[in-house]
Write a protein that holds these residues in place. Structure first.
Motif, PDB file in Angstrom:
ATOM      1  N   THR A  21       0.838  -1.204   0.000  1.00 56.72           N
ATOM      2  CA  THR A  21       0.000   0.000   0.000  1.00 56.72           C
ATOM      3  C   THR A  21       0.869   1.249   0.000  1.00 56.72           C
ATOM      4  OG1 THR A  21      -1.777  -1.155   1.139  1.00 56.72           O
ATOM      5  CG2 THR A  21      -1.783   1.250   1.284  1.00 56.72           C
ATOM      6  N   ARG A  22       1.925   1.231   0.785  1.00 56.32           N
ATOM      7  CA  ARG A  22       2.820   2.386   0.869  1.00 56.32           C
ATOM      8  C   ARG A  22       3.497   2.639  -0.481  1.00 56.32           C
ATOM      9  NH1 ARG A  22       4.331   6.236   0.846  1.00 56.32           N
ATOM     10  NH2 ARG A  22       5.660   7.478   2.170  1.00 56.32           N
ATOM     11  N   PHE A  23       3.963   1.589  -1.146  1.00 57.80           N
ATOM     12  CA  PHE A  23       4.601   1.750  -2.459  1.00 57.80           C
ATOM     13  C   PHE A  23       3.586   2.204  -3.507  1.00 57.80           C
ATOM     14  CE2 PHE A  23       8.349  -0.483  -0.889  1.00 57.80           C
ATOM     15  CZ  PHE A  23       9.365   0.136  -1.594  1.00 57.80           C
ATOM     16  N   ALA A  24       2.323   1.811  -3.369  1.00 63.43           N
ATOM     17  CA  ALA A  24       1.298   2.163  -4.354  1.00 63.43           C
ATOM     18  C   ALA A  24       0.915   3.646  -4.303  1.00 63.43           C
ATOM     19  CB  ALA A  24       0.055   1.307  -4.141  1.00 63.43           C
ATOM     20  N   LEU A  25       1.285   4.346  -3.245  1.00 62.79           N
ATOM     21  CA  LEU A  25       0.924   5.767  -3.126  1.00 62.79           C
ATOM     22  C   LEU A  25       1.615   6.650  -4.158  1.00 62.79           C
ATOM     23  CD1 LEU A  25       0.890   6.238   0.751  1.00 62.79           C
ATOM     24  CD2 LEU A  25      -1.076   6.106  -0.805  1.00 62.79           C
ATOM     25  N   HIS A  26       2.784   6.211  -4.648  1.00 55.51           N
ATOM     26  CA  HIS A  26       3.552   7.003  -5.612  1.00 55.51           C
ATOM     27  C   HIS A  26       4.125   6.075  -6.680  1.00 55.51           C
ATOM     28  CE1 HIS A  26       3.310  10.524  -3.032  1.00 55.51           C
ATOM     29  NE2 HIS A  26       3.570   9.716  -2.023  1.00 55.51           N
ATOM     30  N   THR A  27       4.417   6.649  -7.826  1.00 53.37           N
ATOM     31  CA  THR A  27       4.958   5.854  -8.930  1.00 53.37           C
ATOM     32  C   THR A  27       6.452   5.618  -8.798  1.00 53.37           C
ATOM     33  OG1 THR A  27       3.267   6.756 -10.391  1.00 53.37           O
ATOM     34  CG2 THR A  27       5.179   5.757 -11.447  1.00 53.37           C
ATOM     35  N   LEU A  76      15.689  -0.394  -1.453  1.00 53.06           N
ATOM     36  CA  LEU A  76      14.690   0.430  -2.129  1.00 53.06           C
ATOM     37  C   LEU A  76      13.783   1.057  -1.088  1.00 53.06           C
ATOM     38  CD1 LEU A  76      13.664   1.042  -5.103  1.00 53.06           C
ATOM     39  CD2 LEU A  76      11.854  -0.540  -4.532  1.00 53.06           C
ATOM     40  N   GLN A  77      13.679   2.364  -1.118  1.00 52.97           N
ATOM     41  CA  GLN A  77      12.832   3.089  -0.173  1.00 52.97           C
ATOM     42  C   GLN A  77      11.625   3.645  -0.907  1.00 52.97           C
ATOM     43  OE1 GLN A  77      14.844   5.874   2.295  1.00 52.97           O
ATOM     44  NE2 GLN A  77      12.973   6.713   3.135  1.00 52.97           N
ATOM     45  N   ALA A  78      10.451   3.438  -0.314  1.00 52.83           N
ATOM     46  CA  ALA A  78       9.228   3.997  -0.894  1.00 52.83           C
ATOM     47  C   ALA A  78       9.309   5.515  -0.848  1.00 52.83           C
ATOM     48  CB  ALA A  78       8.001   3.514  -0.122  1.00 52.83           C
ATOM     49  N   ASN A  79       8.803   6.134  -1.893  1.00 57.93           N
ATOM     50  CA  ASN A  79       8.750   7.592  -1.977  1.00 57.93           C
ATOM     51  C   ASN A  79       8.008   8.119  -0.750  1.00 57.93           C
ATOM     52  OD1 ASN A  79       7.985  10.262  -2.618  1.00 57.93           O
ATOM     53  ND2 ASN A  79       7.922   9.790  -4.789  1.00 57.93           N
ATOM     54  N   PRO A  80       8.638   9.018   0.026  1.00 58.95           N
ATOM     55  CA  PRO A  80       7.965   9.513   1.225  1.00 58.95           C
ATOM     56  C   PRO A  80       6.835  10.490   0.930  1.00 58.95           C
ATOM     57  CG  PRO A  80      10.078  10.580   0.973  1.00 58.95           C
ATOM     58  CD  PRO A  80       9.985   9.532  -0.103  1.00 58.95           C
ATOM     59  N   GLY A  81       6.778  11.012  -0.285  1.00 55.64           N
ATOM     60  CA  GLY A  81       5.727  11.973  -0.624  1.00 55.64           C
ATOM     61  C   GLY A  81       6.065  13.361  -0.108  1.00 55.64           C
ATOM     62  N   GLU A  82       5.106  14.250  -0.251  1.00 56.02           N
ATOM     63  CA  GLU A  82       5.316  15.634   0.169  1.00 56.02           C
ATOM     64  C   GLU A  82       5.063  15.789   1.657  1.00 56.02           C
ATOM     65  OE1 GLU A  82       3.359  18.559  -2.208  1.00 56.02           O
ATOM     66  OE2 GLU A  82       3.574  17.346  -4.009  1.00 56.02           O
ATOM     67  N   GLY A  83       5.738  16.743   2.270  1.00 56.38           N
ATOM     68  CA  GLY A  83       5.508  17.041   3.675  1.00 56.38           C
ATOM     69  C   GLY A  83       6.074  15.980   4.596  1.00 56.38           C
ATOM     70  N   THR A  84       5.532  15.945   5.798  1.00 55.97           N
ATOM     71  CA  THR A  84       6.074  15.033   6.800  1.00 55.97           C
ATOM     72  C   THR A  84       5.109  13.927   7.207  1.00 55.97           C
ATOM     73  OG1 THR A  84       5.291  16.489   8.558  1.00 55.97           O
ATOM     74  CG2 THR A  84       7.566  16.811   7.792  1.00 55.97           C
ATOM     75  N   ALA A  85       3.895  13.935   6.691  1.00 55.22           N
ATOM     76  CA  ALA A  85       2.913  12.916   7.081  1.00 55.22           C
ATOM     77  C   ALA A  85       3.026  11.711   6.158  1.00 55.22           C
ATOM     78  CB  ALA A  85       1.503  13.495   7.033  1.00 55.22           C
ATOM     79  N   MET A  86       3.924  10.805   6.468  1.00 52.35           N
ATOM     80  CA  MET A  86       4.114   9.623   5.629  1.00 52.35           C
ATOM     81  C   MET A  86       3.079   8.579   6.012  1.00 52.35           C
ATOM     82  SD  MET A  86       8.199   9.162   5.144  1.00 52.35           S
ATOM     83  CE  MET A  86       8.522   8.795   6.835  1.00 52.35           C
ATOM     84  N   GLY A  87       1.910   8.659   5.368  1.00 56.52           N
ATOM     85  CA  GLY A  87       0.843   7.703   5.653  1.00 56.52           C
ATOM     86  C   GLY A  87       1.346   6.281   5.523  1.00 56.52           C
ATOM     87  N   GLY A  88       1.187   5.490   6.570  1.00 58.85           N
ATOM     88  CA  GLY A  88       1.665   4.111   6.552  1.00 58.85           C
ATOM     89  C   GLY A  88       3.098   3.977   6.981  1.00 58.85           C
ATOM     90  N   GLY A  89       3.771   5.107   7.197  1.00 59.75           N
ATOM     91  CA  GLY A  89       5.164   5.072   7.633  1.00 59.75           C
ATOM     92  C   GLY A  89       6.139   5.007   6.479  1.00 59.75           C
ATOM     93  N   ASP A  90       7.382   4.877   6.836  1.00 53.65           N
ATOM     94  CA  ASP A  90       8.479   4.773   5.886  1.00 53.65           C
ATOM     95  C   ASP A  90       8.760   3.285   5.688  1.00 53.65           C
ATOM     96  OD1 ASP A  90      10.827   5.495   4.407  1.00 53.65           O
ATOM     97  OD2 ASP A  90      12.014   5.062   6.194  1.00 53.65           O
ATOM     98  N   VAL A  91       8.813   2.830   4.451  1.00 53.80           N
ATOM     99  CA  VAL A  91       9.096   1.414   4.209  1.00 53.80           C
ATOM    100  C   VAL A  91      10.280   1.253   3.262  1.00 53.80           C
ATOM    101  CG1 VAL A  91       6.742   0.628   4.707  1.00 53.80           C
ATOM    102  CG2 VAL A  91       7.368   1.190   2.372  1.00 53.80           C
ATOM    103  N   ARG A  92      11.046   0.196   3.545  1.00 51.89           N
ATOM    104  CA  ARG A  92      12.227  -0.115   2.745  1.00 51.89           C
ATOM    105  C   ARG A  92      12.296  -1.625   2.511  1.00 51.89           C
ATOM    106  NH1 ARG A  92      13.602   3.222   6.654  1.00 51.89           N
ATOM    107  NH2 ARG A  92      14.589   1.629   7.930  1.00 51.89           N
TER     108      ARG A  92
END
Length: 159
Positions: A21-27, A76-92
Motif C-alpha cells: 500500500t505504501r509503495f502504491a501511493l507514488h509511482t 529500495l525506499q518507498a517515496n515519502p511523498g510531500e511534507g512530513t505525514a508519511m501515511g503508513g510510515g516509511d518502508v524499505r
C-alpha cells in the motif's frame, strides 16, 4: 537467507499489505545500488508486485542496471511523498536483484506491465533479505518493524 515476495506475504501478511500500500501511493521510488568502486548510487525507479514477486524493471545500459548486473545487492525506499505525514510510515526493501533471461517470464511480465520496448529492457526478480517499516505511534513512539527471512517480525519502540 533470502526469500521472494510470496514467501514474505505468507509469513507476514499484514506487514506485506502495508508495504504494498505504501509503495502504491507514488509511482517513483528511490533505489540504492553499489557503484563499481563500492560507493552508493541512488536512482529513481518504478516497481511492481506481480505473481508473488517483487520486480524491478529498467532501461538497458542504465547505470543502476549496470550496478545490479555487477553486484545484485540493493535497497529500495518507498517515496515519502510531500511534507512530513508519511501515511503508513516509511518502508524499505533490501535484497538481491537477479536478471531474468527467460523469454516466457519476460513475456508474462510485459503482458501485465506497459514497457516502452518489451524487447529492450532489463527485468530483475528480487530475493528479499530485509523489509523494514518505521512509523510514529500515538505521537510518542518511533516504531521500527524489521522482517528477515526465516524470522518473525521484530518490533522496536523508542520514545
Amino acid at each position: 537467507m533470502t526469500s521472494n515476495w510470496a514467501a514474505f506475504t505468507t509469513a507476514e501478511p499484514d506487514l506485506a499489505k502495508t508495504v504494498e500500500t505504501r509503495f502504491a501511493l507514488h509511482t517513483h521510488h528511490v533505489l540504492a545500488t553499489l557503484r563499481k568502486d563500492g560507493s552508493p548510487r541512488t536512482s529513481g525507479l518504478e516497481v511492481r508486485f506481480l505473481d508473488g514477486e517483487f520486480w524491478l524493471g529498467m532501461m538497458p545500459g542504465s547505470l543502476k542496471a549496470r550496478d545490479l548486473l555487477r553486484d545484485p545487492r540493493f535497497a529500495l525506499q518507498a517515496n515519502p511523498g510531500e511534507g512530513t505525514a508519511m501515511g503508513g510510515g516509511d518502508v524499505r526493501i533490501s535484497g538481491r536483484a537477479l536478471l531474468v533471461g527467460d523469454p516466457a517470464v519476460i513475456a508474462r511480465y510485459t503482458g501485465q506491465v506497459e514497457v516502452p520496448d518489451p524487447d529492450d529492457f532489463h527485468l530483475f526478480r528480487t530475493e528479499l533479505t530485509e523489509v523494514t517499516r518505521t512509523y510514529i505511534e500515538d505521537d510518542t513512539y518511533l516504531v521500527a518493524q524489521v522482517w528477515k527471512p526465516g524470522e518473525a517480525v521484530r518490533t522496536m519502540k523508542r520514545s
